[in-house]
Scaffold this active site. Structure first.
Site, PDB file in Angstrom:
ATOM      1  N   ASP A  77      52.466  63.791  72.200  1.00  0.00           N
ATOM      2  CA  ASP A  77      53.555  63.901  71.214  1.00  0.00           C
ATOM      3  C   ASP A  77      54.898  63.715  71.912  1.00  0.00           C
ATOM      4  O   ASP A  77      55.606  64.681  72.186  1.00  0.00           O
ATOM      5  CB  ASP A  77      53.422  65.292  70.560  1.00  0.00           C
ATOM      6  N   LYS A  87      47.366  68.933  71.666  1.00  0.00           N
ATOM      7  CA  LYS A  87      48.619  68.175  71.618  1.00  0.00           C
ATOM      8  C   LYS A  87      49.448  68.528  72.839  1.00  0.00           C
ATOM      9  O   LYS A  87      49.713  69.697  73.106  1.00  0.00           O
ATOM     10  CB  LYS A  87      49.398  68.521  70.351  1.00  0.00           C
ATOM     11  N   LYS A 107      57.223  61.271  70.823  1.00  0.00           N
ATOM     12  CA  LYS A 107      58.208  60.854  69.807  1.00  0.00           C
ATOM     13  C   LYS A 107      59.183  59.792  70.342  1.00  0.00           C
ATOM     14  O   LYS A 107      60.404  60.007  70.389  1.00  0.00           O
ATOM     15  CB  LYS A 107      59.006  62.058  69.300  1.00  0.00           C
ATOM     16  N   ARG A 159      51.437  78.462  67.749  1.00  0.00           N
ATOM     17  CA  ARG A 159      51.468  79.907  67.985  1.00  0.00           C
ATOM     18  C   ARG A 159      50.407  80.729  67.275  1.00  0.00           C
ATOM     19  O   ARG A 159      49.922  81.711  67.866  1.00  0.00           O
ATOM     20  CB  ARG A 159      52.880  80.431  67.677  1.00  0.00           C
ATOM     21  N   THR A 177      61.040  68.101  60.304  1.00  0.00           N
ATOM     22  CA  THR A 177      61.089  69.184  59.308  1.00  0.00           C
ATOM     23  C   THR A 177      62.278  70.109  59.549  1.00  0.00           C
ATOM     24  O   THR A 177      62.650  70.881  58.680  1.00  0.00           O
ATOM     25  CB  THR A 177      59.773  69.997  59.314  1.00  0.00           C
ATOM     26  N   ASP A 224      63.629  54.096  70.849  1.00  0.00           N
ATOM     27  CA  ASP A 224      64.530  53.339  71.735  1.00  0.00           C
ATOM     28  C   ASP A 224      64.504  51.879  71.265  1.00  0.00           C
ATOM     29  O   ASP A 224      63.887  51.569  70.237  1.00  0.00           O
ATOM     30  CB  ASP A 224      64.067  53.488  73.200  1.00  0.00           C
TER      31      ASP A 224
HETATM   32  O1  C5P Z   1      53.710  77.162  66.898  1.00  0.00           O
HETATM   33  P1  C5P Z   1      53.645  76.215  65.733  1.00  0.00           P
HETATM   34  O2  C5P Z   1      52.319  76.250  64.985  1.00  0.00           O
HETATM   35  O3  C5P Z   1      54.828  76.341  64.812  1.00  0.00           O
HETATM   36  O4  C5P Z   1      53.703  74.781  66.442  1.00  0.00           O
HETATM   37  C1  C5P Z   1      53.841  73.586  65.711  1.00  0.00           C
HETATM   38  C2  C5P Z   1      53.872  72.418  66.644  1.00  0.00           C
HETATM   39  O5  C5P Z   1      54.131  71.247  65.866  1.00  0.00           O
HETATM   40  C3  C5P Z   1      54.963  72.485  67.701  1.00  0.00           C
HETATM   41  O6  C5P Z   1      54.473  71.791  68.866  1.00  0.00           O
HETATM   42  C4  C5P Z   1      56.102  71.724  67.070  1.00  0.00           C
HETATM   43  O7  C5P Z   1      56.944  71.127  68.025  1.00  0.00           O
HETATM   44  C5  C5P Z   1      55.349  70.647  66.293  1.00  0.00           C
HETATM   45  N1  C5P Z   1      56.100  70.067  65.178  1.00  0.00           N
HETATM   46  C6  C5P Z   1      56.572  70.808  64.123  1.00  0.00           C
HETATM   47  N2  C5P Z   1      57.280  70.205  63.102  1.00  0.00           N
HETATM   48  C7  C5P Z   1      57.493  68.877  63.130  1.00  0.00           C
HETATM   49  C8  C5P Z   1      57.011  68.096  64.176  1.00  0.00           C
HETATM   50  C9  C5P Z   1      56.306  68.749  65.213  1.00  0.00           C
HETATM   51  O8  C5P Z   1      56.381  72.031  64.080  1.00  0.00           O
HETATM   52  N3  C5P Z   1      58.125  68.295  62.112  1.00  0.00           N
END
Ligand code: C5P
Length: 235
Positions: free
Chosen positions: A61, A34, A63, A213, A121, A66
């Site tokens: 991604d 992603k 998003k 992460r 979220t 507009d």
């Molecule tokens: O590091 P982690 O596993 O928390 O990363 C989650 C990824 O998913 C990040 O790129 C974050 O921006 C994305 N994301 C999220 N919650 C959302 C939409 C996207 O954590 N509702």
């Protein structure tokens, strides 16, 4: 696209960190990745082309949100990047979603999958009510946005793993659920609030999990990625 994909979030500030991470994988192993706003705004479309050239499947991604005409034209430009999945905000409305699909469809009729963000979220019940002035409860708002996306031809939604089963029940089994908020049972939660392990996410009806992460910051990222794939496949 296969169901049950593990998508690695390349939340890095530039090429160097991104390639350091990806170069640790052996030649034949190409994670679905992603590319989000951080990396795209830092390096531009060339990073998408380079990862494509290296054989990665890509969820771009960005998003989009507009007016329909701007989204149509932007999606048309982005469709040339030959990614596998794109997204937009369902709150842009049905005319914007239809314009996005129109712009994304290439002259040969092919197009990347297009999925919608329902409510972020990070938006909690208080923000929904007091700032966005939406009195409908969060879960119903998410399901209504998902239903609207499905009704206007989108392929799925980004949602919490805790919402995946309800989205499937409302929108049908073919409607994709792409879920961040994934953590190993013995790992750090970090700033995510509502999390699930890869194995529980698979049982909860998540088609694709987005993992950042827990893989990118692991002492052995390649092994962490493989563990994630194994657990999500139920092995
Ligand atoms: O590091 P982690 O596993 O928390 O990363 C989650 C990824 O998913 C990040 O790129 C974050 O921006 C994305 N994301 C999220 N919650 C959302 C939409 C996207 O954590 N509702």
């Amino acid at each position: 696209m296969n169901r049950k994909e593990v998508i690695v979030a390349l939340d890095f500030p530039g090429y160097r960190e991104t390639l350091d991470f990806l170069d640790a994988f052996p030649d034949g192993e190409k994670p679905f990745v992603k590319i989000g706003m951080e990396l795209y705004y830092a390096e531009g479309p060339s990073v998408v082309r380079e990862l494509r050239r290296r054989g990665h499947r890509i969820f771009l991604d960005l998003k989009l949100h507009d007016i329909p005409n701007t989204v149509r034209r932007t999606m048309s430009v982005l469709s040339r990047l030959d990614v596998d999945m794109m997204n937009l905000h369902a709150s842009g409305g049905s005319a914007m979603m239809e314009a996005a699909l129109d712009g994304l469809t290439r002259p040969d009729g092919s197009r990347p999958l297009l999925i919608a963000v329902t409510q972020l979220t990070s938006t909690d019940a208080r923000t929904l009510k007091d700032e966005l002035l939406i009195d409908t409860p969060m879960e119903e708002t998410v399901l209504r946005y998902a239903h609207n996306a499905a009704a206007h031809g989108l392929d799925g939604v980004v949602c919490s793993p805790l919402e995946a089963a309800a989205v499937k029940a409302r929108c049908g089994d073919k409607f994709l659920t792409v879920t961040p908020g994934i953590r190993f049972a013995d790992g750090d939660i970090g700033d995510q609030k509502r999390v699930m392990t890869p194995a529980r996410a698979a049982n909860a009806g998540c088609d694709c999990i987005v993992v950042g992460r827990p893989v990118t910051q692991a002492p052995d990222p390649v092994e962490a990625y493989r563990r994630c794939v194994r657990e999500f496949a139920g092995e």
